[in-house]
Design a protein around this motif. Sequence first.
Motif, PDB file in Angstrom:
ATOM      1  N   PHE A  48       0.776  -1.259  -0.085  1.00 31.04           N
ATOM      2  CA  PHE A  48       0.059  -0.091   0.157  1.00 31.04           C
ATOM      3  C   PHE A  48       1.063   1.146   0.093  1.00 31.04           C
ATOM      4  O   PHE A  48       1.682   1.203   0.673  1.00 31.04           O
ATOM      5  CB  PHE A  48      -0.929   0.022   1.300  1.00 31.04           C
ATOM      6  N   ARG A  49       0.610   2.266  -0.898  1.00 31.97           N
ATOM      7  CA  ARG A  49       1.140   3.536  -0.610  1.00 31.97           C
ATOM      8  C   ARG A  49       0.218   4.537  -0.866  1.00 31.97           C
ATOM      9  O   ARG A  49      -0.786   4.491  -1.517  1.00 31.97           O
ATOM     10  CB  ARG A  49       2.364   3.409  -1.904  1.00 31.97           C
ATOM     11  N   PHE A  50       0.383   5.693  -0.417  1.00 29.72           N
ATOM     12  CA  PHE A  50      -0.479   6.830  -0.576  1.00 29.72           C
ATOM     13  C   PHE A  50       0.379   8.346  -1.088  1.00 29.72           C
ATOM     14  O   PHE A  50       1.421   8.197  -0.322  1.00 29.72           O
ATOM     15  CB  PHE A  50      -1.047   7.072   0.778  1.00 29.72           C
ATOM     16  N   LEU A 137       4.216   8.123   0.816  1.00 26.80           N
ATOM     17  CA  LEU A 137       4.025   7.489   1.937  1.00 26.80           C
ATOM     18  C   LEU A 137       3.813   6.100   2.120  1.00 26.80           C
ATOM     19  O   LEU A 137       3.060   5.449   1.404  1.00 26.80           O
ATOM     20  CB  LEU A 137       2.766   8.177   2.769  1.00 26.80           C
ATOM     21  N   ALA A 138       4.384   5.330   3.026  1.00 26.30           N
ATOM     22  CA  ALA A 138       4.196   4.160   3.508  1.00 26.30           C
ATOM     23  C   ALA A 138       3.480   4.005   4.725  1.00 26.30           C
ATOM     24  O   ALA A 138       4.065   4.806   5.833  1.00 26.30           O
ATOM     25  CB  ALA A 138       5.241   3.127   3.565  1.00 26.30           C
ATOM     26  N   PRO A 139       2.491   3.422   4.832  1.00 25.55           N
ATOM     27  CA  PRO A 139       1.705   3.428   6.356  1.00 25.55           C
ATOM     28  C   PRO A 139       2.485   2.969   7.402  1.00 25.55           C
ATOM     29  O   PRO A 139       3.226   1.865   7.321  1.00 25.55           O
ATOM     30  CB  PRO A 139       0.573   2.356   6.055  1.00 25.55           C
ATOM     31  N   ALA A 140       2.834   4.076   8.550  1.00 29.66           N
ATOM     32  CA  ALA A 140       3.396   3.510   9.623  1.00 29.66           C
ATOM     33  C   ALA A 140       2.329   3.124  10.778  1.00 29.66           C
ATOM     34  O   ALA A 140       2.633   2.404  11.769  1.00 29.66           O
ATOM     35  CB  ALA A 140       4.440   4.527  10.193  1.00 29.66           C
ATOM     36  N   GLU A 141       1.347   3.868  10.784  1.00 34.40           N
ATOM     37  CA  GLU A 141       0.157   3.620  11.723  1.00 34.40           C
ATOM     38  C   GLU A 141      -0.956   4.132  10.979  1.00 34.40           C
ATOM     39  O   GLU A 141      -1.072   5.061  10.239  1.00 34.40           O
ATOM     40  CB  GLU A 141       0.344   4.537  13.002  1.00 34.40           C
TER      41      GLU A 141
END
Length: 165
Positions: A48-50, A137-141
């Motif tokens: 997943f990337r944003f 962004l890569a999800p961290a939380e």
Amino acid sequence: MNDEAGSTERFISGFDYPMFVVTTAADGGRVRAGCLVGFTTQCGIDPFRFLVCLSKKNRTYRVAASASYLAVHVLSPDQQDLATLFGSETGDETDKFARCEWRSGPDGVPLLARCPRVLVGEVLDRRELGDHIGVLLAPAETHVGSGAGPLMFSGLPAIDPGHPA
């Protein structure tokens, strides 16, 4: 292809995008910034990337240039006051975080207390995209406390931007 005046505006006429507040911090959380953002998209499934696009004219872009994390807050339709605060004020003149409740997240990134849906993303890359910078962004939380639909562009109150776009 000849682009007559106003044709791009007519092309996007009627588009309705979700609105987000993006926050960030630098210098160990001592420098905070946040702004209203409408240019975002999921750009990867596995992983997943944003992608968040920040205007080069605002303070959030300048702080995000050295930040490790961005927090992407989903605004609900009843949070027009937060949209106005983060869309009409500039952090160059106003401490927006003194005017809302928040807590510190990874590396000091501010997490808005009234936003139950938040993606805290680790910055993987930054790319120039015209008058905006794209931050991958890569999800961290992730925090998902409510399934309320997002505040859409069409639902925004009249906002005079803190900076030109």
